[in-house]
Design a protein around this motif. Structure first.
Motif, PDB file in Angstrom:
ATOM      1  N   ASN A 117      -3.307   1.435   3.417  1.00 29.71           N
ATOM      2  CA  ASN A 117      -2.655   2.197   2.790  1.00 29.71           C
ATOM      3  C   ASN A 117      -2.635   1.569   1.098  1.00 29.71           C
ATOM      4  O   ASN A 117      -2.965   0.215   1.173  1.00 29.71           O
ATOM      5  CB  ASN A 117      -1.293   2.474   3.261  1.00 29.71           C
ATOM      6  N   ALA A 118      -2.370   2.157   0.315  1.00 27.49           N
ATOM      7  CA  ALA A 118      -2.042   1.542  -1.096  1.00 27.49           C
ATOM      8  C   ALA A 118      -1.288   2.603  -1.885  1.00 27.49           C
ATOM      9  O   ALA A 118      -1.065   3.693  -1.777  1.00 27.49           O
ATOM     10  CB  ALA A 118      -3.540   1.643  -1.800  1.00 27.49           C
ATOM     11  N   ALA A 119      -0.731   2.089  -2.999  1.00 27.09           N
ATOM     12  CA  ALA A 119       0.126   2.844  -3.867  1.00 27.09           C
ATOM     13  C   ALA A 119      -0.357   2.619  -5.419  1.00 27.09           C
ATOM     14  O   ALA A 119      -0.653   1.710  -5.721  1.00 27.09           O
ATOM     15  CB  ALA A 119       1.585   2.733  -3.561  1.00 27.09           C
ATOM     16  N   GLU A 139      -9.021   3.914  -7.244  1.00 24.20           N
ATOM     17  CA  GLU A 139      -8.693   2.644  -7.303  1.00 24.20           C
ATOM     18  C   GLU A 139      -7.813   2.518  -6.006  1.00 24.20           C
ATOM     19  O   GLU A 139      -7.731   1.560  -5.317  1.00 24.20           O
ATOM     20  CB  GLU A 139      -7.874   2.336  -8.301  1.00 24.20           C
ATOM     21  N   ARG A 166      -8.368   0.015  -2.709  1.00 21.38           N
ATOM     22  CA  ARG A 166      -7.220  -1.105  -2.348  1.00 21.38           C
ATOM     23  C   ARG A 166      -7.019  -0.820  -0.834  1.00 21.38           C
ATOM     24  O   ARG A 166      -6.614  -1.748   0.034  1.00 21.38           O
ATOM     25  CB  ARG A 166      -5.995  -0.864  -3.169  1.00 21.38           C
ATOM     26  N   ARG A 172      -9.445  -2.283   1.107  1.00 24.95           N
ATOM     27  CA  ARG A 172      -9.363  -3.578   1.268  1.00 24.95           C
ATOM     28  C   ARG A 172      -8.021  -4.065   2.259  1.00 24.95           C
ATOM     29  O   ARG A 172      -7.961  -5.192   2.703  1.00 24.95           O
ATOM     30  CB  ARG A 172      -9.163  -4.534  -0.039  1.00 24.95           C
ATOM     31  N   ALA A 173      -7.280  -3.273   2.224  1.00 28.91           N
ATOM     32  CA  ALA A 173      -5.971  -3.489   2.876  1.00 28.91           C
ATOM     33  C   ALA A 173      -6.036  -2.957   4.373  1.00 28.91           C
ATOM     34  O   ALA A 173      -5.053  -3.272   5.119  1.00 28.91           O
ATOM     35  CB  ALA A 173      -4.764  -2.785   2.331  1.00 28.91           C
ATOM     36  N   PHE A 204       7.191   6.617  -4.236  1.00 27.92           N
ATOM     37  CA  PHE A 204       5.927   6.642  -3.441  1.00 27.92           C
ATOM     38  C   PHE A 204       5.382   5.344  -2.968  1.00 27.92           C
ATOM     39  O   PHE A 204       4.585   5.434  -2.049  1.00 27.92           O
ATOM     40  CB  PHE A 204       4.877   6.814  -4.913  1.00 27.92           C
ATOM     41  N   ASP A 205       5.872   4.227  -3.214  1.00 32.81           N
ATOM     42  CA  ASP A 205       5.332   2.995  -2.913  1.00 32.81           C
ATOM     43  C   ASP A 205       6.066   2.420  -1.539  1.00 32.81           C
ATOM     44  O   ASP A 205       5.844   1.301  -0.935  1.00 32.81           O
ATOM     45  CB  ASP A 205       5.469   2.062  -3.887  1.00 32.81           C
TER      46      ASP A 205
END
Lengths: 535, 511
Positions: B78-80, B92, B96, B99-100, B382-383
Motif C-alpha cells: 500500500n501507499a499514500a 508514483e 511505492r 516497493r512496499a 487518506f494515509d
C-alpha cells in the motif's frame, strides 16, 4: 556520520527541493503579501518536507510496510482592525506532491495566506464588536495582550545520520521487525501476542517571517517499538516500550552507545521486552500495603514522572490557563500573584530541567517561532524556577523567550512542548540507594499515567515492582503503581542516583486537534515515599 | 475542499489505470478531502489573553492505494500520496506500493461487498454546515465568550478585584469527503460528513468554581444555537458549583453521569470490543464472547446512522456499507467492531476458541462494518489504515428509571458529572482504571443533590466490572456526551453504583 540538508539536484530530491526554493523565494512572498493586504501586520511561513519508511511484524509475520513522502505548510497572519483590535489567523495545509511544482506551491502559499488573513480579520472584527458591548474592565486582559516581537534569526542546521532514511532498503527494516517478532513468539506459549515496528524518517523544515527570520533545520529520526501480551497461570501482562534517536537506522541495527540515551539494537530490545513480559505475567499481582512505603524508582519509571509532573505543568500555556478546558492547569501557578516561582516544591536534592540542545529524541536548536532553544531550569535544589514558554507567554510572564513553541507538523499551530525534560543526576550509586532500604519497593519501567487536573497528584503504573527487604531485591510483582501527591512525593526524596538516562517518548499528545510529538524524558534512580496501587 | 465530482472522477481514472497492470490481482483506491476549522476560546480575566486564538484551518487531501499481487495471494502493498490527485501521482503511488509489498500469510484479499451501492444524497441542512464560512465560526466563538462575560456580570454584582475568571475550550467544524473504487466494486462510491463540536469550561478560581457545557451537531442552526448558549451555561454551572465540599475519602454510593460513562466506555470498554483486541489477547472480555459481561439491563451498539448521533456515515473506509453493530445485548457480549483484515485474522486464529471462549457460537461472524481511516482531528484521512472504530456509541437500559429516581436510589453519596484522564492502569485486559473527578459534581444527601463537590478532590480507582456489572440503577434517558480527542460520539444514560472507592487528592496550592 553525514549531515543532510537535502541539497541534492532538483528532480532527484522530490519535495525536499522545495525547502531551498522557499529559503530564497519565501521571504519576498510574505513581504509582498503584507504590503498588499491592508491591515496585515505580520506573516510567517513554516514548510516541511518529509520522508518516512516504516515496517511492522506481528507474531513473527510481516504485517505492514509503508513509504511516504510528504510536504506541508503552515502560515500565520496578524492583522489589525478598528478600535485597536488585533486578530491572528492560521492556515495549515498538507500540500504533498504539489510542492514538486514551484508555481503550484507558491499559489498554495498565497491561498493559505489569504485564508489566514481572512480569519485574522474576522477574529479582530468580532473582538472589536464584543469590546463595544461589554464594560472596558471585562476586556482589560485582552487589551493587555501586547505586541509580541518576532524572531529575526537566520540559521541552517543539518540532520545527522550515517544511513539516509530515503535510501534505506525497505526489506532490511521489514526483516529486522520480523526476526525480532518471531523470536519473541518462540519464547513460549505464554506469549499471546507481540508486535514489533520500526521507523526511519527524514524531515527538513524551514521557518520564514516578515521580520527577516530564515531558519532551515533538518532532522533524522529512527524509532523501534515493541508491544507484548503474555498470559500465564491466570496472570497477565501487557508491556510496551520504545527506543529512538535522532539518527539514521544505524542506531537500531545494533546497540547504540550514547552517554545519556543509549539503546540496545532493535532485536535485543524487543526480545528482552518479550522475556520480561513473560516473566512478569507469571508473577503475582501486587497487593498494596496500607499507607505510604519507601519506593525506589528507576530511570525509566522516572521518565514518566518527569514528563507528567514536571514537563507538562512547566508549559507556560498550561500554567496561564490556556489549556484549562483540555489538559488542565499547572500546580506550579495558581495565579500571576500566587504561584510556586522561587518557592520550594521538593527536597533540596531535586533538580529538573529541559534542554533541547542535548542529544536525545527531543533535540532541536530552534523552535517553530524561530527562537533558539536553550536549557530551562525548572527545579533547582527543590525550588521551582521557571516555565517553558513561547514568545507570547514569555511576554506575559516577563521572561525571556526560551524556544519551546513547537508543532508536531508544519500544518499545525505551534504549542509549548517539552524537549529533553528530566531530573538531574545526584551522586549516589543506585545499588547503594537500594541497599540502604530496610523494607520498601523497587519500581521499574513506566506503563500508564493518570494525573490530576493541575498534576498535583498522580497514579503511574510500573512494568515491574520488586519487594526490598533488608537492602536486597526480593519478590517480583505485576500490576503495581505509585500513587502520590506531587509536592509530597518530591519533598520526601532522600536519595538521587548518578545513573541519569533519557528515554524516547514517541507520542505525547496535546492541543486541539491533538498533536502527537516526539521528545525524551528521564532521570536517575530516586528514593521517596508513596502509596502503592495494585491489580 | 475538493468536490465530490472531482474525487469520483479521479478515483475512476485511477481504477482504470490500475486495472491495466498485469502484475496486480486486485486493488482499491481511497481518496479523501478533509478540513478541520477550529476557534480556540481562551479568555482569562486576570492574565492577558487573546479571547479567541489559534483560529485555524487544517486541510488535507490525498489518496491511498492497496494492491494485491497476482503472483502470490498473500502479497500485498500500500501507499499514500498527499495533495495531488492526478494520474502521475497514481503512477508514483503504484511504484511505492510495489516497493512496499510484503507477504502476509493472513492477508485475506481486498474487501468484498455489494458490487454497486446506492448513494444517499446529503440533506440540505448538512450541506449548509458543509459550506459554513469563517465568519460564522468566529461569530459563534466570540458569542460564547460574550455569553459567559454577560452571565458573570449579571450574577456577580459585587466587583471582585481578581476573580480568576477563565473561559476556555473550542468550537470545531469538521468536514470530510471520501470516494472509493476498486477491483471488487463496479462503481465508485462516496460519502461526506460535516459536524461541529464545542466544549466550553468556565472557572472562577477565586470561588473554586468550575463548570462546563458541550454541544455537538450536524446543522448550522445547531451551531448558532451552541454559540448563543454554551458560554452562559458553563458559567452559570460553575457559579452554582462554587465552594464545593471536600468529603473524606472512602467508599461511596455514586451516580456516574453521561460524561463519566462515555469516558469509561471510550478508554476502557470500546477498545476491548474489537476483533483486533481479541486477536491480540488484550480485551477486558477475553475468553468471554457470548457471555454475560455487563448487567442484563445494559445494551451497547454502534450506529453510524443513528438519528441522534452527530457522526453520520454511509460507507466505511473499505467501501462497504456502514452498518449498526450490536456489541452487548442485555448484558451479553454479542458482537465486535471489525474491519476485513481483523475479522478474518480472528476467525482464522488457531487459538480462536481460547480467545473467544466457550460461550462463543461455533461459527462466529464479525461483519466488517466499522473500518475507518481516522486522523488526529477525527476527520477521515487518506494515509491511515482502515482500523476498527465506533461512530455513535449508544448505551440503552432496560427497566430504566428517571434521573431523579436514580439519585433517590443512591440516598447518600456522590454524583460524578465529569472525570478526567481515565486510563487502563494495568493494561486493557485487566479492566482496572483510574481517573479524577474534575468538575460538574455534587454531594448527594437524602436522595437529592445537596451540595457541590469540589473539583479535583477525588481520585477513582476501580474496575469496569464495578461500573457495569451490578448497578443499583440505570437512567431511562440516554444523552449525548463528548470525550476529548475521541473520534466517537456517545449517547449514554447515567448509572448508579453501590460501592466505589474514592481517594482524596491534596490541594496543590501553596501554604
Amino acid at each position: 556520520m553525514s549531515m543532510t540538508n537535502s541539497r541534492r539536484s532538483r528532480g532527484s530530491d522530490g519535495v525536499f527541493g522545495a525547502v531551498e526554493f522557499l529559503r530564497a523565494a519565501g521571504e519576498p512572498m510574505l513581504r509582498r503579501f503584507v504590503r498588499t493586504h491592508r491591515g496585515a501586520a505580520y506573516a510567517e511561513l513554516r514548510f516541511e518536507a518529509s520522508f518516512t519508511r516504516t515496517a511492522s511484524a506481528v507474531d513473527g509475520e510481516a504485517r505492514d510496510a509503508f513509504e511516504s513522502g510528504n510536504a506541508a505548510l503552515g502560515v500565520r497572519v496578524r492583522c489589525a482592525a478598528g478600535g485597536g483590535a488585533v486578530g491572528e489567523g492560521f492556515t495549515g495545509v498538507e500540500v504533498g506532491r504539489i510542492a514538486l511544482s514551484r508555481t503550484k506551491l507558491a499559489a498554495s502559499i498565497d491561498a493559505a495566506l489569504a485564508g489566514a488573513f481572512e480569519r485574522a480579520r474576522c477574529n479582530a472584527r468580532e473582538m472589536a464588536a464584543l469590546a463595544r458591548s461589554v464594560p472596558a474592565a471585562a476586556m482589560k486582559s485582552i487589551a493587555l495582550f501586547g505586541e509580541v516581537a518576532p524572531s529575526c534569526e537566520r540559521a541552517e542546521i543539518p540532520a545527522i545520520h550515517r544511513r539516509d532514511p530515503r535510501t534505506l532498503n525497505p526489506s532490511e527494516l521489514g526483516r529486522a521487525c520480523r526476526e525480532a517478532s518471531a523470536e519473541i513468539a518462540a519464547l513460549g506459549r505464554e506469549i499471546a501476542y507481540n508486535a514489533v515496528a520500526a521507523l526511519s524518517e527524514l524531515r527538513h523544515e524551514v521557518f520564514l517571517n516578515t521580520a527577516g527570520a530564515n531558519i532551515s533545520q533538518a532532522f533524522a529520526f529512527s524509532q523501534g517499538d515493541c508491544y507484548v501480551v503474555a498470559a500465564a497461570d491466570g496472570g497477565y501482562q501487557e508491556s510496551y516500550d520504545t527506543i529512538g534517536q535522532q539518527r539514521g537506522f544505524e542506531c537500531l541495527a545494533n546497540d547504540w552507545r550514547d552517554e545519556l540515551a543509549p539503546n540496545p539494537g532493535l532485536h535485543r530490545f524487543a526480545v528482552e521486552l518479550g522475556r520480561e513480559t513473560r516473566e512478569v505475567a507469571a508473577a503475582p499481582a501486587l497487593k498494596p500495603p496500607d499507607g505510604e512505603v519507601v519506593v525506589v524508582t528507576d530511570p525509566h519509571f522516572n521518565a514518566l514522572i518527569a514528563h507528567e509532573i514536571i514537563g507538562h505543568p512547566c508549559e507556560a500555556d498550561r500554567a496561564l490557563k490556556m489549556e484549562a478546558a483540555y489538559a488542565g492547569r499547572s500546580w506550579f501557578l495558581g495565579s500571576l500573584e500566587r504561584n510556586e516561582i522561587g518557592r520550594p516544591v521538593g527536597s533540596p536534592l531535586l533538580w529538573a530541567c529541559s534542554d533541547p540542545t542535548l542529544n536525545g529524541y527531543g533535540h532541536y536548536l530552534y523552535d517553530h517561532e524561530g527562537t533558539p532553544g536553550r536549557r530551562v531550569t525548572h527545579i533547582e535544589g527543590g525550588v521551582f524556577r521557571g516555565f517553558l514558554n513561547s514568545r507570547a507567554t514569555a511576554a506575559i510572564l516577563g521572561a525571556e523567550p526560551n524556544g519551546s513553541a513547537r508543532a508536531s507538523e508544519a500544518w499545525h499551530a505551534p504549542l509549548i512542548r517539552m524537549s529533553n525534560t528530566f531530573f538531574l543526576p545526584g551522586e549516589n550509586d543506585p545499588q547503594k540507594i537500594i541497599a540502604e532500604v530496610d523494607r520498601g519497593y523497587y519500581v521499574c519501567g513506566h506503563l500508564v499515567p493518570s494525573i490530576a487536573e493541575s498534576r498535583e497528584n498522580f497514579r503511574i503504573s510500573a512494568r515491574r515492582v520488586y519487594e526490598i527487604e533488608h537492602g536486597r531485591i526480593g519478590r517480583l510483582f505485576r500490576s503495581g503503581s505509585v500513587i502520590a501527591d506531587s509536592k509530597r512525593f518530591f519533598s520526601a526524596i532522600d536519595a538521587v542516583g548518578n545513573d541519569l538516562r533519557l528515554v524516547a517518548i514517541p507520542n505525547c499528545g496535546k492541543g486541539q486537534p491533538m498533536q502527537v510529538k516526539r521528545m525524551s524524558n528521564g532521570g536517575p534512580t530516586l528514593r521517596s515515599r508513596a502509596r502503592l496501587g495494585g491489580g | 475542499m475538493r468536490t465530490t465530482a472531482d474525487m469520483r472522477g479521479f478515483v475512476r481514472e485511477a481504477c482504470a489505470m490500475l486495472a491495466r497492470q498485469r502484475d496486480l490481482a486486485g486493488f482499491d483506491v481511497y481518496a479523501s478531502s478533509s478540513e478541520h476549522r477550529v476557534a480556540r476560546i481562551n479568555y482569562t480575566s486576570d492574565i492577558p489573553a487573546r479571547g479567541v486564538e489559534e483560529f485555524k484551518s487544517l486541510d488535507a487531501d490525498g489518496f491511498a492505494i492497496r494492491i494485491a499481487m497476482a503472483h502470490d495471494p498473500h502479497a500485498t502493498g500500500n501507499a499514500a500520496i498527499a495533495g495531488d490527485m492526478t494520474i502521475g501521482a497514481v503512477r508514483e503511488a503504484l511504484e511505492r506500493a510495489r516497493r512496499a509489498v510484503i507477504v502476509d500469510p493472513h492477508f485475506p484479499g481486498l474487501p468484498r461487498g455489494p458490487k454497486r451501492l446506492r448513494t444517499i444524497p446529503a440533506s440540505a441542512e448538512k450541506s449548509r454546515l458543509m459550506g459554513a464560512k469563517d465568519e460564522i465560526l468566529a461569530a459563534a466563538a466570540w458569542r460564547i465568550v460574550g455569553g459567559a462575560l454577560a452571565a458573570f456580570r449579571a450574577r456577580m454584582k459585587l466587583a471582585m478585584p481578581r476573580p480568576g475568571l477563565v473561559i476556555g475550550g473550542d468550537l470545531s467544524l469538521i468536514r470530510d469527503r471520501i470516494a472509493i473504487g476498486g477491483s471488487n466494486f463496479d462503481d465508485v462510491r462516496n460519502d461526506e460528513s460535516a459536524r461541529f463540536a464545542s466544549s466550553v469550561t468556565a472557572l472562577v478560581e477565586a470561588l473554586n468554581a468550575k463548570g462546563s457545557a458541550t454541544a455537538m451537531g450536524v446543522t448550522l442552526e445547531e451551531l448558532n444555537r451552541a454559540g448563543a448558549r454554551l458560554g452562559r451555561e458553563a458559567l452559570i454551572r460553575a457559579l452554582a458549583l462554587r465552594h464545593g465540599e471536600r468529603p473524606r475519602h472512602g467508599t461511596f454510593r455514586v451516580v456516574m453521569g453521561p460524561q463519566p460513562i462515555a469516558e469509561i466506555l471510550n478508554y476502557m470498554v470500546v477498545p476491548s470490543l474489537t476483533a483486533s483486541a481479541f486477536q491480540a489477547a488484550n480485551s477486558a472480555y477475553q475468553g468471554r464472547f457470548g457471555e454475560l459481561v455487563m448487567d442484563e439491563r445494559i445494551s451497547l451498539a454502534d450506529d453510524p446512522g443513528a438519528p441522534a448521533g452527530s457522526i453520520h456515515r454511509t460507507i466505511t473506509c473499505e467501501g462497504l456499507p456502514a452498518e449498526r453493530t450490536e456489541l452487548v445485548r442485555h448484558g451479553r457480549l454479542c458482537g465486535l467492531l471489525a474491519n476485513t483484515y481483523d475479522a478474518h485474522r480472528l476467525l482464522a486464529d488457531e487459538r480462536r476458541a481460547e480467545k473467544l471462549g466457550a460461550g462463543a457460537p461455533a461459527e462466529p461472524a464479525f461483519p466488517p462494518h466499522s473500518a475507518y481511516r481516522m486522523g488526529e482531528s477525527s476527520a477521515r484521512r487518506f494515509d491511515g489504515h482502515p482500523g476498527a472504530a465506533a461512530t455513535n456509541l449508544l448505551m440503552t437500559a432496560g427497566a430504566g428509571v428517571s434521573d431523579a429516581e436514580l439519585i433517590r436510589a443512591v440516598g447518600d453519596g456522590i454524583y460524578v458529572g465529569r472525570v478526567w484522564y481515565t486510563y487502563p492502569i494495568n493494561g486493557q485486559r485487566a479492566g482496572d482504571f483510574t481517573c479524577t473527578i474534575s468538575g460538574d459534581s455534587y454531594v448527594i444527601r437524602g436522595g437529592r443533590l445537596a451540595a457541590p463537590l469540589a473539583p479535583n478532590h477525588f481520585r477513582i480507582n476501580a474496575n469496569i466490572s464495578e461500573i457495569f456489572s451490578n448497578p443499583i440503577g440505570i437512567a431511562r434517558r440516554p444523552r449525548p456526551a463528548m470525550v476529548w480527542g475521541s473520534p466517537e460520539a456517545y449517547i449514554v444514560p447515567p448509572v448508579a453504583i453501590d460501592k466505589l472507592a474514592l481517594s482524596a487528592i491534596a490541594s496543590a496550592e501553596s501554604d
